[in-house]
Design an enzyme around this catalytic site. Structure first.
Site, mmCIF file in Angstrom:
data_model
loop_
_atom_site.group_PDB
_atom_site.id
_atom_site.type_symbol
_atom_site.label_atom_id
_atom_site.label_comp_id
_atom_site.label_asym_id
_atom_site.label_seq_id
_atom_site.Cartn_x
_atom_site.Cartn_y
_atom_site.Cartn_z
ATOM 1 C CG ASN A 43 -0.227 -0.072 2.524
ATOM 2 O OD1 ASN A 43 0.536 0.821 2.872
ATOM 3 N ND2 ASN A 43 -0.446 -1.154 3.273
ATOM 4 C CG ASP A 48 -6.888 -5.465 5.371
ATOM 5 O OD1 ASP A 48 -6.564 -5.341 6.562
ATOM 6 O OD2 ASP A 48 -7.450 -4.570 4.726
ATOM 7 C CE LYS A 108 9.441 -11.529 -13.943
ATOM 8 N NZ LYS A 108 10.341 -10.765 -14.837
ATOM 9 C CG ASP A 115 -7.191 -7.584 13.499
ATOM 10 O OD1 ASP A 115 -6.477 -6.688 13.983
ATOM 11 O OD2 ASP A 115 -8.382 -7.412 13.182
ATOM 12 C CB ILE A 116 -1.029 -6.625 14.256
ATOM 13 C CG1 ILE A 116 -0.357 -7.561 13.247
ATOM 14 C CG2 ILE A 116 -0.026 -6.217 15.339
ATOM 15 C CD1 ILE A 116 0.789 -6.931 12.478
ATOM 16 C CG PHE A 156 -3.153 5.401 13.426
ATOM 17 C CD1 PHE A 156 -2.896 6.599 12.794
ATOM 18 C CD2 PHE A 156 -2.751 5.246 14.747
ATOM 19 C CE1 PHE A 156 -2.244 7.635 13.450
ATOM 20 C CE2 PHE A 156 -2.099 6.262 15.413
ATOM 21 C CZ PHE A 156 -1.851 7.467 14.765
ATOM 22 C CE LYS A 180 -8.736 -0.467 12.593
ATOM 23 N NZ LYS A 180 -7.813 0.018 11.534
ATOM 24 C CE LYS A 194 -9.725 -4.204 13.443
ATOM 25 N NZ LYS A 194 -9.210 -5.317 12.644
#
Length: 389
Positions: free
Chosen positions: A206, A274, A283, A300-301, A318, A332, A336
């Protein structure tokens, strides 16, 4: 008011000293500048005088100042001496105890702590002579920051760029900070993206730059915390006083976080991917049809830390959103089991940018903070964390 004596060396990065002076003044730190002969080729005494609102000193041979041994007074009236940019030549003269001009005479005469922010060509930074000089200065209790890595004015790329003014300010505050509000506390911070390999040359990632998480880690260290920073694959310099653990994948980050516990607080800033795939051993080649990737969920840390048996006293997550930012963040936080969620809209230039506007979601409501530099957001959040602990 705390005061610094800022020695500006002769290099193209000297222009950043102007922004450093502005940031220090904004943070309530007084600044007196010494401009070397080389530095005067890049910035003027008038510019630094206007920004610092103090006289700028340039020569050892000023009869009026030296009639009262002005260089001795200058060397001792500040709480900290900062050299930025610290050129290869300045570092060499500092290491050798040479007093050939006002700047080096001040450095030899001072009884105050000294902090140097190097800036030079990558080959000069990696040269054996510079490495010896830096090692000697550190042995002499001089704080020498690591330079940034990136493109240079000379056209080369690598370590040697002057750290950004916000990072230098953070290091200055760490030395000057009279109140270590988080002394004795261990804070765990995650930052940056994760890279999930598809094959030996491709990965899922990302746009996270890690800048906000690194700024938060540095701001917490300024307040005296023992900070463990678990960092995804970014090239940012490690903030002063922070212990850094480098990882690439979400699974590696989860393992590093678990190994770093227990902690008094966990600030989960990283933009963890995710999903993962089972990477190909070789390759993948282009064929008639695109390869089919079977996605599997990553650990899911945040939830693992917030719901685990070694849960820190404060867990902050965050939420990077592109729509219904506050609504998603509120959900969230509950899902969480986090204490706080810091939410922001990343549909613009936030990822990779220098500024951020966030919403702090807690059990008592939502606070919306105005857009500010990521360093300012980090300092404000660090103070709130200190309040909570």
């Amino acid at each position: 008011m705390k005061r610094i004596l800022l020695i500006v060396g002769g290099g193209i990065a000297a222009y950043k000293a102007c922004e450093l002076v502005r940031l220090c003044r904004k943070a309530g730190i007084g600044v007196t500048c010494v401009l070397t002969e080389g530095g005067q080729h890049f910035v003027t005494p008038m510019t630094l005088a206007a920004l610092s609102e103090n006289q700028v000193y340039t020569t050892l041979w000023d009869l009026k100042d030296e009639a009262e041994m002005g260089h001795i007074q200058l060397s001792r009236q500040a709480d900290l001496v900062v050299v930025a940019p610290a050129t290869a030549d300045l570092l060499a003269r500092m290491a050798g105890g040479i007093a050939s001009d006002l700047a080096t005479t001040l450095l030899l005469a001072t009884d105050k702590p000294v902090l140097a922010a190097p800036a030079m060509n990558v080959r000069m930074w990696s040269h054996a002579a510079t490495r010896r000089n830096v090692a000697q200065l550190r042995a002499d209790s001089v704080t020498v920051l690591e330079p940034d890595e990136g493109p240079m004015a000379c056209g080369e790329y690598g370590p040697g760029r002057l750290p950004e003014p916000e990072a230098i300010l953070s290091a200055i505050q760490q030395v000057l900070s009279p109140v270590q509000r988080l002394a004795g506390k261990h804070v765990l911070v995650t930052a940056g993206p994760t890279h999930e390999p598809i094959d030996p040359v491709r990965y899922i990632a990302n746009r996270s730059s890690g800048k906000q998480g690194f700024a938060i880690a540095g701001a917490l260290a300024v307040l005296g915390a023992r900070v463990t920073l678990v960092a995804g694959p970014v090239t940012l310099p490690t903030p002063a006083g922070v212990t850094r653990i480098n990882v690439e994948t979400a699974r590696e980050m989860a393992a590093a976080v678990e190994a770093a516990l227990p902690a008094d607080a966990a600030i989960m800033v990283a933009a963890v991917a995710d999903w993962q795939v089972e990477p190909a051993a070789q390759k993948l080649k282009k064929g008639d049809a695109a390869p089919l990737l079977h996605l599997a969920q990553n650990p899911d840390i945040l939830a693992g830390v917030a719901q685990g048996s070694r849960r820190p006293r404060l867990v902050v997550g965050f939420a990077a959103e592109t729509e219904r930012v506050i609504e998603h963040a509120v959900a969230k936080r509950t899902r969480k089991n986090a204490d706080w969620i810091v939410a922001n809209d990343v549909s613009g230039d936030v990822m990779g940018g220098e500024a951020n506007a966030v919403h702090l979601v807690t059990a008592t409501g939502v606070e919306s903070w105005e857009r500010a530099s990521k360093a300012d957001v980090a300092r404000r959040l660090a103070e709130r964390i200190a309040d909570a602990l």
